[in-house]
Design a protein around this motif. Sequence first.
Motif, short mmCIF file in Angstrom:
data_model
loop_
_atom_site.label_atom_id
_atom_site.label_comp_id
_atom_site.label_asym_id
_atom_site.label_seq_id
_atom_site.Cartn_x
_atom_site.Cartn_y
_atom_site.Cartn_z
N UNK A 68 1.74 -5.47 -9.53
CA UNK A 68 1.53 -4.43 -10.53
C UNK A 68 0.17 -3.75 -10.38
N UNK A 69 -0.60 -4.18 -9.37
CA UNK A 69 -1.91 -3.56 -9.11
C UNK A 69 -2.01 -3.20 -7.64
N UNK A 70 -2.24 -1.92 -7.36
CA UNK A 70 -2.38 -1.47 -5.97
C UNK A 70 -3.67 -1.97 -5.34
N UNK A 71 -4.71 -2.13 -6.14
CA UNK A 71 -6.01 -2.57 -5.59
C UNK A 71 -5.88 -3.88 -4.82
N UNK A 72 -4.90 -4.70 -5.20
CA UNK A 72 -4.74 -6.01 -4.58
C UNK A 72 -4.11 -5.95 -3.19
N UNK A 73 -3.48 -4.82 -2.83
CA UNK A 73 -2.73 -4.79 -1.58
C UNK A 73 -3.08 -3.65 -0.63
N UNK A 74 -3.70 -2.59 -1.12
CA UNK A 74 -3.90 -1.40 -0.28
C UNK A 74 -5.14 -1.56 0.60
N UNK A 75 -4.90 -1.38 1.91
CA UNK A 75 -6.00 -1.34 2.87
C UNK A 75 -5.63 -0.33 3.96
N UNK A 76 -6.40 -0.27 5.00
CA UNK A 76 -6.20 0.71 6.06
C UNK A 76 -4.98 0.48 6.92
N UNK A 77 -4.23 -0.61 6.70
CA UNK A 77 -3.00 -0.86 7.47
C UNK A 77 -1.77 -0.34 6.75
N UNK A 78 -1.94 0.20 5.54
CA UNK A 78 -0.79 0.50 4.67
C UNK A 78 -0.17 1.87 4.89
N UNK A 79 1.15 1.85 5.05
CA UNK A 79 1.98 3.04 4.98
C UNK A 79 2.67 2.93 3.62
N UNK A 80 2.44 3.91 2.75
CA UNK A 80 2.91 3.83 1.36
C UNK A 80 3.97 4.88 1.11
N UNK A 81 5.10 4.45 0.55
CA UNK A 81 6.21 5.36 0.28
C UNK A 81 6.58 5.28 -1.20
N UNK A 82 6.46 6.39 -1.92
CA UNK A 82 6.94 6.46 -3.29
C UNK A 82 8.43 6.73 -3.22
N UNK A 83 9.22 5.81 -3.77
CA UNK A 83 10.67 5.85 -3.59
C UNK A 83 11.41 6.47 -4.77
N UNK A 84 10.68 7.10 -5.67
CA UNK A 84 11.30 7.79 -6.80
C UNK A 84 10.37 8.92 -7.21
N UNK A 98 -4.64 8.27 -3.13
CA UNK A 98 -5.44 9.21 -2.34
C UNK A 98 -6.91 8.81 -2.28
N UNK A 99 -7.35 8.01 -3.23
CA UNK A 99 -8.72 7.48 -3.22
C UNK A 99 -8.83 6.18 -2.42
N UNK A 100 -7.70 5.62 -2.05
CA UNK A 100 -7.66 4.33 -1.37
C UNK A 100 -7.78 4.51 0.14
N UNK A 101 -7.92 3.41 0.88
CA UNK A 101 -7.96 3.50 2.35
C UNK A 101 -6.58 3.52 3.00
N UNK A 102 -5.49 3.74 2.21
CA UNK A 102 -4.14 3.75 2.78
C UNK A 102 -4.09 4.67 3.99
N UNK A 103 -3.38 4.24 5.02
CA UNK A 103 -3.29 4.97 6.28
C UNK A 103 -2.38 6.20 6.16
N UNK A 104 -1.27 6.06 5.42
CA UNK A 104 -0.26 7.10 5.32
C UNK A 104 0.37 7.02 3.94
N UNK A 105 0.60 8.18 3.31
CA UNK A 105 1.19 8.23 1.96
C UNK A 105 2.29 9.28 1.97
N UNK A 106 3.47 8.90 1.49
CA UNK A 106 4.58 9.85 1.41
C UNK A 106 5.37 9.64 0.13
N UNK A 107 6.10 10.69 -0.26
CA UNK A 107 6.97 10.61 -1.44
C UNK A 107 8.31 11.24 -1.10
N UNK A 108 9.37 10.59 -1.56
CA UNK A 108 10.71 11.12 -1.33
C UNK A 108 10.87 12.46 -2.03
N UNK A 109 11.76 13.26 -1.47
CA UNK A 109 12.09 14.52 -2.14
C UNK A 109 12.62 15.54 -1.17
#
Length: 171
Positions: A68-84, A98-109
């Motif tokens: 339930x907290x992104x801070x616990x899992x997001x690092x520079x290895x993460x590809x993040x997909x919003x599925x809704x 967008x403030x995190x070190x996530x490598x890639x961020x995408x959202x369905x649509x």
Amino acid sequence: MTHNHVEDPACEVAHGASPAEDDGRTLVAVFVSPVAEHLLRFGDELGFRTVLFDPDPARHTGGRPAVTRLDDVIDGTCDVVLTDHHREEIGPVLRDLLKSPARWIGIMGSPRHEGPHVRALTELGVAPEEIARVHRPIGLNIGSRTPAEIALATVAGLIADRNGRPGGFAF
């Protein structure tokens, strides 16, 4: 007939003679959904470390545990997909990502109209160049319609990216 066999590491992996190299990528599916379920199952099979995130604990109804907290899992290895793309939390979740070190961020649509994340992020004061970092549509263009097809296209696009390839049929 004699075959000259040249050792090829890629061939060895494809034939199951040696394991694929672990590149340390993490696939984070945001929001409990049918697409997230398929995406994480495919990700497990394809060598990603997988994480399910949903900010609403009431949606964790069994199945795969969700954080339930992104801070616990997001690092520079993460590809993040919003599925809704209908959840009211997309603005704050994407703003934080967008403030995190996530490598890639995408959202369905659908690419046929502007995604609701654009307005949600604009209302939160996120700059247009930051909003543009959110990939949409996601995955390869295979005409996906079902949750499994959407997840397959998405993870195929991430594998193409992981392997430095454009995806599709260009070799």
